[in-house]
Write a protein that holds these residues in place. Structure first.
Motif, PDB file in Angstrom:
ATOM      1  N   ASP A 145       0.690  -1.309  -0.008  1.00  0.00           N
ATOM      2  CA  ASP A 145       0.198  -0.058  -0.026  1.00  0.00           C
ATOM      3  C   ASP A 145       0.813   1.207   0.056  1.00  0.00           C
ATOM      4  O   ASP A 145       0.431   2.337  -0.232  1.00  0.00           O
ATOM      5  CB  ASP A 145      -0.968   0.076   1.021  1.00  0.00           C
ATOM      6  CG  ASP A 145      -2.193  -0.913   0.960  1.00  0.00           C
ATOM      7  OD1 ASP A 145      -2.413  -1.251  -0.194  1.00  0.00           O
ATOM      8  OD2 ASP A 145      -2.644  -1.280   2.030  1.00  0.00           O
TER       9      ASP A 145
ATOM     10  N   ASP B 182      -1.222   4.523  -9.474  1.00  0.00           N
ATOM     11  CA  ASP B 182      -1.992   3.648  -8.711  1.00  0.00           C
ATOM     12  C   ASP B 182      -3.267   3.289  -9.340  1.00  0.00           C
ATOM     13  O   ASP B 182      -4.353   3.770  -9.477  1.00  0.00           O
ATOM     14  CB  ASP B 182      -2.483   4.335  -7.244  1.00  0.00           C
ATOM     15  CG  ASP B 182      -3.234   3.403  -6.356  1.00  0.00           C
ATOM     16  OD1 ASP B 182      -3.630   2.320  -6.462  1.00  0.00           O
ATOM     17  OD2 ASP B 182      -3.806   4.193  -5.189  1.00  0.00           O
ATOM     18  N   SER B 183      -3.468   1.776  -9.766  1.00  0.00           N
ATOM     19  CA  SER B 183      -4.582   1.413 -10.628  1.00  0.00           C
ATOM     20  C   SER B 183      -5.727   1.332  -9.924  1.00  0.00           C
ATOM     21  O   SER B 183      -6.932   1.382 -10.534  1.00  0.00           O
ATOM     22  CB  SER B 183      -4.283   0.044 -11.117  1.00  0.00           C
ATOM     23  OG  SER B 183      -4.178  -0.891 -10.485  1.00  0.00           O
ATOM     24  N   ARG B 184      -5.514   1.094  -8.504  1.00  0.00           N
ATOM     25  CA  ARG B 184      -6.938   1.124  -7.431  1.00  0.00           C
ATOM     26  C   ARG B 184      -7.779   2.200  -7.737  1.00  0.00           C
ATOM     27  O   ARG B 184      -9.112   2.547  -7.327  1.00  0.00           O
ATOM     28  CB  ARG B 184      -6.709   0.713  -6.236  1.00  0.00           C
ATOM     29  CG  ARG B 184      -6.032  -0.722  -6.328  1.00  0.00           C
ATOM     30  CD  ARG B 184      -5.947  -0.977  -4.685  1.00  0.00           C
ATOM     31  NE  ARG B 184      -4.292  -0.725  -4.443  1.00  0.00           N
ATOM     32  CZ  ARG B 184      -3.691  -1.079  -3.665  1.00  0.00           C
ATOM     33  NH1 ARG B 184      -4.185  -1.589  -2.581  1.00  0.00           N
ATOM     34  NH2 ARG B 184      -2.376  -0.721  -3.692  1.00  0.00           N
ATOM     35  N   CYS B 185      -7.220   3.302  -7.805  1.00  0.00           N
ATOM     36  CA  CYS B 185      -8.071   4.612  -7.810  1.00  0.00           C
ATOM     37  C   CYS B 185      -7.572   5.459  -9.003  1.00  0.00           C
ATOM     38  O   CYS B 185      -7.684   6.848  -9.191  1.00  0.00           O
ATOM     39  CB  CYS B 185      -7.862   5.637  -6.553  1.00  0.00           C
ATOM     40  SG  CYS B 185      -6.090   6.218  -6.373  1.00  0.00           S
TER      41      CYS B 185
END
Length: 135
Positions: free
Chosen positions: A34, A107-110
């Motif tokens: 993270d 950051d592909s998550r957001c």
């Protein structure tokens, strides 16, 4: 129902968590995956996490490097120093442009892009490190 996966489960991906003592009053528990990067700010650091969260750390860059080295010594390299200002998670590096002195972390998550500036020399060393680790 028992939610503990048990020792026979092979489909669980275990992630290394770091325990960071932030001064005498705070304990931070964070997955290494993270942490996008850490920026040195004099005697302090600022840790930037996936999803946009930011945490000030009450110690310098060398102390953060020592924490990583101590707690992740058995792991394959995840972080690398870039110049004197940054410690970067290698898995978030998207682009390195040595001519412009830019590094883009993604950051592909957001769908967040982070553009950092570093010296040409620091970015060339980063490229060498990546080639060494991934070849």
């Amino acid at each position: 129902k028992n939610f503990w996966p048990g020792p026979d489960r092979t489909d669980i991906l275990y992630m290394k968590e770091l325990l960071i003592h932030n001064g005498s009053t705070e304990l931070i528990k964070v997955r290494s995956s993270d942490i996008i990067y850490v920026e040195a700010e004099g005697n302090y650091c600022c840790m930037y996490l996936a999803g946009g969260f930011k945490q000030q750390l009450r110690f310098n860059r060398q102390k953060f490097i020592a924490i990583i080295n101590e707690q992740m010594r058995a792991e394959k390299p995840v972080f690398t120093a870039v110049g004197r200002s940054f410690i970067v998670n290698l898995s978030y590096i998207f682009l390195i442009n040595t001519i412009q002195g830019d590094m883009v972390l993604y950051d592909s998550r957001c769908s967040q892009q982070i553009k950092l500036h570093a010296s040409q020399d620091a970015l060339n060393k980063l490229k060498e490190t990546i080639h060494y680790l991934y070849e």
